[in-house]
Design a protein around this motif. Sequence first.
Motif, PDB file in Angstrom:
ATOM      1  N   GLU A  14      -0.457   8.367  -2.228  1.00 24.39           N
ATOM      2  CA  GLU A  14      -0.642   9.934  -2.489  1.00 24.39           C
ATOM      3  C   GLU A  14      -0.920  10.521  -3.693  1.00 24.39           C
ATOM      4  OE1 GLU A  14       2.935  10.796  -0.131  1.00 24.39           O
ATOM      5  OE2 GLU A  14       2.070   9.950   1.696  1.00 24.39           O
ATOM      6  N   THR A  15      -0.137   9.809  -4.666  1.00 23.52           N
ATOM      7  CA  THR A  15      -0.140  10.753  -5.976  1.00 23.52           C
ATOM      8  C   THR A  15      -1.626  10.283  -6.738  1.00 23.52           C
ATOM      9  OG1 THR A  15       2.243  10.017  -6.238  1.00 23.52           O
ATOM     10  CG2 THR A  15       0.973  10.817  -8.098  1.00 23.52           C
ATOM     11  N   MET A  16      -2.307  11.600  -7.023  1.00 25.34           N
ATOM     12  CA  MET A  16      -3.710  11.233  -7.271  1.00 25.34           C
ATOM     13  C   MET A  16      -3.734  10.568  -8.879  1.00 25.34           C
ATOM     14  SD  MET A  16      -6.372  11.790  -6.143  1.00 25.34           S
ATOM     15  CE  MET A  16      -6.162  13.185  -4.724  1.00 25.34           C
ATOM     16  N   ALA A  17      -2.859  10.710  -9.799  1.00 21.18           N
ATOM     17  CA  ALA A  17      -2.775  10.387 -11.145  1.00 21.18           C
ATOM     18  C   ALA A  17      -2.641   8.902 -11.046  1.00 21.18           C
ATOM     19  CB  ALA A  17      -1.672  11.034 -11.751  1.00 21.18           C
ATOM     20  N   ILE A  18      -2.147   8.153 -10.054  1.00 16.22           N
ATOM     21  CA  ILE A  18      -1.660   6.927  -9.943  1.00 16.22           C
ATOM     22  C   ILE A  18      -3.323   6.208  -9.570  1.00 16.22           C
ATOM     23  CG2 ILE A  18      -0.748   4.934  -8.716  1.00 16.22           C
ATOM     24  CD1 ILE A  18       1.872   6.728  -8.121  1.00 16.22           C
ATOM     25  N   PHE A  65      -8.249   0.426   0.938  1.00 21.58           N
ATOM     26  CA  PHE A  65      -7.214   0.597   1.824  1.00 21.58           C
ATOM     27  C   PHE A  65      -6.102   0.970   0.953  1.00 21.58           C
ATOM     28  CE2 PHE A  65      -3.543  -0.932   3.976  1.00 21.58           C
ATOM     29  CZ  PHE A  65      -3.827  -0.477   5.436  1.00 21.58           C
ATOM     30  N   GLU A  66      -5.676  -0.092  -0.131  1.00 24.08           N
ATOM     31  CA  GLU A  66      -4.290   0.128  -0.978  1.00 24.08           C
ATOM     32  C   GLU A  66      -4.106   1.543  -1.522  1.00 24.08           C
ATOM     33  OE1 GLU A  66      -1.632  -2.627  -1.516  1.00 24.08           O
ATOM     34  OE2 GLU A  66      -2.425  -3.230   0.484  1.00 24.08           O
ATOM     35  N   LEU A  67      -5.069   1.654  -2.256  1.00 23.25           N
ATOM     36  CA  LEU A  67      -5.023   3.053  -3.196  1.00 23.25           C
ATOM     37  C   LEU A  67      -5.276   4.374  -2.194  1.00 23.25           C
ATOM     38  CD1 LEU A  67      -7.070   1.974  -6.429  1.00 23.25           C
ATOM     39  CD2 LEU A  67      -4.609   1.874  -5.936  1.00 23.25           C
ATOM     40  N   GLY A  68      -6.232   3.852  -1.186  1.00 28.97           N
ATOM     41  CA  GLY A  68      -6.325   4.935   0.021  1.00 28.97           C
ATOM     42  C   GLY A  68      -4.980   5.641   0.412  1.00 28.97           C
ATOM     43  N   LYS A  69      -3.802   4.595   0.444  1.00 22.81           N
ATOM     44  CA  LYS A  69      -2.443   5.120   0.848  1.00 22.81           C
ATOM     45  C   LYS A  69      -1.665   5.698  -0.186  1.00 22.81           C
ATOM     46  CE  LYS A  69      -2.425   2.829   5.021  1.00 22.81           C
ATOM     47  NZ  LYS A  69      -1.256   2.708   6.408  1.00 22.81           N
ATOM     48  N   ALA A  85       1.053  -1.313  -0.010  1.00 26.24           N
ATOM     49  CA  ALA A  85       0.018  -0.081   0.043  1.00 26.24           C
ATOM     50  C   ALA A  85       1.019   1.281  -0.024  1.00 26.24           C
ATOM     51  CB  ALA A  85      -0.934  -0.197   1.035  1.00 26.24           C
ATOM     52  N   HIS A  86       1.524   1.452  -1.055  1.00 28.63           N
ATOM     53  CA  HIS A  86       2.385   2.932  -1.350  1.00 28.63           C
ATOM     54  C   HIS A  86       2.312   3.151  -2.767  1.00 28.63           C
ATOM     55  CE1 HIS A  86       6.240   0.596  -1.858  1.00 28.63           C
ATOM     56  NE2 HIS A  86       5.695  -0.383  -1.416  1.00 28.63           N
ATOM     57  N   ASP A  87       3.019   4.329  -2.914  1.00 34.05           N
ATOM     58  CA  ASP A  87       2.869   4.937  -4.332  1.00 34.05           C
ATOM     59  C   ASP A  87       3.849   3.938  -5.443  1.00 34.05           C
ATOM     60  OD1 ASP A  87       1.650   6.879  -2.723  1.00 34.05           O
ATOM     61  OD2 ASP A  87       2.356   8.298  -4.559  1.00 34.05           O
ATOM     62  N   THR A  88       5.024   3.572  -4.837  1.00 35.01           N
ATOM     63  CA  THR A  88       5.711   3.215  -6.047  1.00 35.01           C
ATOM     64  C   THR A  88       5.046   1.673  -6.389  1.00 35.01           C
ATOM     65  OG1 THR A  88       7.296   1.812  -4.204  1.00 35.01           O
ATOM     66  CG2 THR A  88       7.844   4.070  -5.195  1.00 35.01           C
ATOM     67  N   PHE A  89       4.602   0.898  -5.752  1.00 36.10           N
ATOM     68  CA  PHE A  89       3.992  -0.208  -6.061  1.00 36.10           C
ATOM     69  C   PHE A  89       2.926   0.066  -7.043  1.00 36.10           C
ATOM     70  CE2 PHE A  89       0.835  -3.650  -5.622  1.00 36.10           C
ATOM     71  CZ  PHE A  89       1.406  -4.777  -6.260  1.00 36.10           C
ATOM     72  N   TRP A  90       1.774   0.822  -6.809  1.00 31.18           N
ATOM     73  CA  TRP A  90       0.646   1.118  -7.591  1.00 31.18           C
ATOM     74  C   TRP A  90       1.025   1.940  -8.821  1.00 31.18           C
ATOM     75  CZ3 TRP A  90      -3.348  -1.887  -7.156  1.00 31.18           C
ATOM     76  CH2 TRP A  90      -3.240  -2.604  -6.112  1.00 31.18           C
TER      77      TRP A  90
END
Length: 713
Positions: free
Chosen positions: A477-481, A471-475, A179-184
Motif C-alpha cells: 500500500e505504501t507508494m514509497a516502498i 502481484f507482490e508490489l501491487g499488494k 505480498a505485504h508492506d512490511t516485507f517489501w
Amino acid sequence: MENLQDGKQRDLSKNKSDSTNKFLTTDQGVKINDDNNSLKAGERGPSLLEDFILREKITHFDHERIPERIVHARGSGAHGFFEVTTPIPELTKAGFLQEAGMKTPVFARFSTVAGSRGSSDLARDVRGFSVKFYTQQGIYDLVGNNMPVFFIQDASKFPDLIHAVKPEPHNEMPQAASAHDTFWDFISLMPESMHMIMWIMSDRALPRSLRMMEGFGVHTFRLINEANESVFVKFHWKPKLGTHAVAWDEAQKISGKNSDFHRQDLWEAIEMGNFPEWELGVQIIPTSDENKYEFDLLDPTKLVPEELVPVTIIGRMVLNKNPDNFFAETEQIAFHPGHVVPGIDFSNDPLLQGRLFSYTDTQLSRLGSPNFHEIPINRSIAPVHNNQRDGHMRQEINIGRVSYQPNSLGGGCPYQAKISEGGFTSFNERIDAYKIRQRSESFNDHFGQAKLFFNSQTSTEKSHIVKALRFELGKVETMAIRIRMLGLLSKVDKVLAEKVAIGIGSTIPPVLETPLNHGVSPENEMGTQESTTVEQSIAASDALTMLKNPTNTSTIASRKVAIICDNGVSEVCILKMKNALLKEDANGFIIAPHLGSITTDEKVAVAVDFSLLTASSVLFDAVYVPHGLEINAIAENDDVSEFLNDAYKHCKVIGADGQAIKVISAVPFASKIKNSDDGIILTNEIASEGFVQQFITAMGKHRFWEREVNLYK
Ligand code: HDE
C-alpha cells in the motif's frame, strides 16, 4: 550399535505403540472400565474431583500442543536411506561417505518458511529441505533450502527478515504471504536480498511437488580428510523427477481446494511405491581457490555457478516410508546445521555461524528440554556417553557415581577419542584478525548474481517474475516502498523494472536511495556498506532455469490425469488411456458429476474416483475427455467448463477424442486454441493408439507456457 549399513530403517519398535486388541488403560497402566462417563455424585449430580481418569485425560489434552517452529512451522517428512554411489574418501573422512553402496538411514523434512503450522502448502515461499543422516559416527544434519542463496548476509538480520515477512503484528495478516508492506519495506532497504528476491519471485517458489524440487546446503561448508586436509564444498540435491512448478494462479486455487496438496502428494507417492529420489551432488573448491572468484565463497547471497565448478554426484537419497505418527516424527524432529560428523566442518559464512547458535536454542523452547536428543526420531544410532545429566523428561538412566571429567573413580570414562579413534576436530584454520563489527568489502556486490539469475531465465520465466512482482508490489500500500523496489529492480534489469512499473502504475525513480543508511545515524557509519554490481564471469547458466534445467526429464511418473466422464462414456477409451498411463507409472482418475459409479457405453459400471464437486483441474496434471460423453449434460455443466478452462489457463495438456471434441469446442477458451499448441490434442478417431501416445508425450513437456501472454517480450 544398530547395524544399519544395509540401509534398514532404524529400529524404533520399542517406542511404537499399537492398540490393536489391547485394553484401554490410564497412563499408569490401569485398565479403564468406562471412558464415556465422568465420576459423578448421582446421575444428575456434580462431577467428583476424585475422578483421576478424567483429570489425567483432560490434563494431557490441555498440554498436547507444543510451540510451533518460529520459521518452517509447516512441514512434511518421510523416512528413507542415503546410498553412496561415488565415495570420496580422498576429500572427507566422514564415515558414511567412504564406500560405494554404503547405506545410511535418513529422515527428510520439507517445509515452507513464513506460514504457521496450519497454513497452505502452496504459498509463494522458499522451501526448507532438511535431511537427518543417522550415521554410525553420529547424527549429521544437512539443513538446506530449495534455493541456493539466502536473503541476508549476516545472522543479525534474520530476526528482522522474519519479523518483516510474518503476518503484520497489529492485525496478524496476511498468513503465509510475502505480498505485504512490511516485507517489501525491509527488502527495499536491503539490496543484498536482490539475488534471493529473483529466486523467490521465480517459479522455484511454487513447486509442483516436494519431490520435484532441488535442494541446496546454501552455505559453503568444509570437508576434511584423514590427513587433515580441507576443501570447500557446496551441497546439491537433484530430484530424479526433474524440477517443476505450478502457475501462480493455480497455486492460489490449490490453496483453497487442498491446502495439504504437497503433503498429500508426498504421502501418496510413498504409499503407492513411487519413492521420491534425489541425487546428492557436491561442488568441490580447493582452499587455494578461496579468493579466485568475483564473489566471496562466504557470502550466502551468492552461488557457485555450475559452469565454474561442476556438480559431482556422490550418492542418492530415496524416501520409502511415511512416518507412523506426524507429531512424534515430523514435528519433534530437531535439525541443527551444527550436527556434523568428523570429516565435515563449517566455513566462516557469518549467516552459518549465527545458525550454529540458533537451532539448539530454539529446540529448548520448542521441545522444552535439553534432552530433546532422546526423543526417538532424534536419537543417534552411534552410542552416546557423556557427563550431561538430568533435566526435564530425562529417559537415560545413567549408572554409577561419576558425572565429571577428569575422574579416577570411573576409571577416567568416558574417554576422549583421539583423532585416529574418530574424535571430532575442527579444521585447523589460522585466523589473525581484529575484532570488528563490519562486513568484508567482498560482500558488496548485491546485483551481479541477481542479474546472472535473471539473464539465465527463459522468456517465459522472466514473464513469470514480472507477474510475481506485479502481484507482490501491487499488494503493497505504501507508494514509497513500491518506488524504492522499482529502483532496486532497475539495477537488476531495466526492462524488468519497466514492466513491473507499468503493472503497478508507478515509475522508476531517477535517483536511487542508498538504502543501507537507513537505521544508521549519520555519526555512526560503521556497518554501512557500498552496494555494487560486479560483472560475473559467465553470462548465463542453464542450471539456474527450471525450463532448461539439465536435470529435467520427460518422465510423467506419478503424474495425475483427470478423466472427465459421465454415463455413456466409451469404455475402451478410458481403459486405453488408463493402461497407457499406468505403463508410465502415472494414473488416470475418473471424475464424474456424482460419486458412486457411472455406466459406460458397454453397460459396465465404473467406479468414480472424485465428483466434480471435490475435484478440480488444479489438483491434476492433465485432462482427458473421452469419446461417448453425453455432450449436453456435460457441456452445460459449469464445473466441467471451469475444469477445462483452468487446465487451459494453467497451460496443461488437454485431450479429447471422438464426439468429445465437441465438449472442448463448447468451453470459453476454445476460440483461443492455436494450431501450433501441441498441448491440445483433439482427434475424431476413437481409442486411437496414436492419440494416447501423443497425449503422454505432450505430458512429458509438463506445461505449454506459450499459451500465456508473455509480459517480458
Ligand atoms: Fe533456519 N531456522 N535459520 N535457515 N532453517 C530454523 O530451527 C535460523 C537459515 C532452515 O525442518 C529454526 O528447528 C537463523 C538458512 C530449515 O525442522 C531456527 C538463521 C537456511 C529449517 C532457525 C537461519 C535455513 C530451519 C526454527 C540465520 C537454508 C527447518 C525451527 C542466521 C540453508 C528445519 C528450528 C526443520 C529452521 C534459525 C537461516 C534452513 C529458529 C537464526 C540460510 C530448512 O532455529
